[in-house]
Scaffold this active site. Structure first.
Site, mmCIF file in Angstrom:
data_model
loop_
_atom_site.group_PDB
_atom_site.id
_atom_site.type_symbol
_atom_site.label_atom_id
_atom_site.label_comp_id
_atom_site.label_asym_id
_atom_site.label_seq_id
_atom_site.Cartn_x
_atom_site.Cartn_y
_atom_site.Cartn_z
ATOM 1 N N ASP A 140 41.531 30.957 55.819
ATOM 2 C CA ASP A 140 42.676 30.782 56.697
ATOM 3 C C ASP A 140 42.132 30.510 58.102
ATOM 4 O O ASP A 140 40.952 30.750 58.375
ATOM 5 C CB ASP A 140 43.519 32.066 56.668
ATOM 6 N N ASP B 91 44.252 30.810 61.662
ATOM 7 C CA ASP B 91 44.757 31.719 62.690
ATOM 8 C C ASP B 91 44.430 33.175 62.356
ATOM 9 O O ASP B 91 44.781 33.688 61.294
ATOM 10 C CB ASP B 91 46.274 31.570 62.839
ATOM 11 N N ASP C 249 43.766 36.835 56.651
ATOM 12 C CA ASP C 249 44.245 38.011 57.388
ATOM 13 C C ASP C 249 45.596 38.488 56.885
ATOM 14 O O ASP C 249 46.136 39.454 57.404
ATOM 15 C CB ASP C 249 44.324 37.712 58.893
#
Length: 277
Positions: free
Chosen positions: A45, A47, A215
């Site tokens: 991922d 961000d 996250d």
């Protein structure tokens, strides 16, 4: 280069690193090391996984925040902030399942997309927006990119953010190498389109080992198309709500890294697998 046990002591024994099944994790890492970098691929991922959640006490910008912080009209910022305030708590709510969150995340992106289309952007504007933003790659991210490139390990960056901003952040803060591929929502400055690379994992069928980094629990679905993967190591970055979410993350990820703005742990693992320091 040390042995597996030395890596475990030096890198994975830190107090903010949680490994529920250490023996299984070390077996996976050992297999990846034995197979070497030729069999490895990384799916991450963007961000708050490759980028920082906070820097010197301040929350850093995500891809969409880059637009919110920019010189776009006040009307855009107000509406974008309102959408963020509505949907961000849903995204991070540990009491909601992935299936429950997905419709809200689609709804969020669709409304942001529709809003953004009212304010045409140029490449020059995008460059300046990123340059003036608070978005920052994690400490050690450039080393991570360099090592994967040097070892010819494919890196897929899979994000619900904005591809043009992702590439611009990487270009301004590091290097966008040819082994790196971004699957995200792209702007062509006339229209908007999502990239769907259904053949990506098929073309990497020889890469039977995968490291997955994210996250959020939804990030665990990123490598679902990689049907030939035999060994998978999942690494979760828990940036906020640690007390509320740690046990849930530990039940889903192989390794959970709490409130750490670096890629030290990931770099240690990749260095071991690629046989370098």
């Amino acid at each position: 280069m040390g042995t597996i046990s030395q890596i475990q002591i030096e890198e994975l024994e830190r107090s903010h690193v949680h490994i529920p099944d250490r023996e299984r994790v070390m077996d996976i890492i050992k297999q990846m090391k034995d197979d070497g970098p030729d069999k490895l691929q990384v799916v991450a991922d963007f961000d708050r996984t490759l980028t920082k959640f906070t820097h010197q006490g301040s929350v850093c910008a995500t891809c969409h925040n880059v637009l919110e912080e920019s010189g776009l009209p006040k009307e855009y910022k107000e509406k974008a902030y309102a959408l963020r305030d509505k949907y961000s708590p849903i995204e991070t709510d540990p009491n909601l399942s992935i299936e429950e969150k997905i419709p809200y995340m689609i709804e969020w992106w669709t409304q942001v997309h529709d809003l953004l289309m009212k304010y045409p952007l140029s490449k020059e504007m995008l460059y300046n927006m990123v340059a003036n933003s608070s978005a920052k790659l994690r400490d050690g991210c450039t080393k991570f990119f360099d090592k994967l490139h040097a070892s010819d390990v494919p890196l897929l960056i899979f994000s619900a953010g904005i591809g043009d901003i992702i590439r611009e952040i990487i270009a301004q803060h590091s290097t966008m190498y040819d082994n790196m591929h971004v699957v995200s929502n792209d702007l062509d400055f006339d229209d908007n389109s999502a990239i769907h690379d259904s053949d990506y994992f098929t073309n990497l069928s020889h890469c039977t080992n995968a490291i997955l980094m994210g996250d959020s629990l939804g990030d665990l679905q990123m490598a679902n198309g990689a049907e030939n993967v035999k060994a998978k190591l999942t690494i979760g970055f828990l940036n906020t709500r640690v007390k509320d979410s740690l046990e849930l993350y530990k039940s889903k990820f192989d390794i959970v890294i709490c409130e750490d703005e670096s890629l030290d742990i990931c770099n240690a693992i990749v260095n071991l697998i690629t046989g370098s320091s």
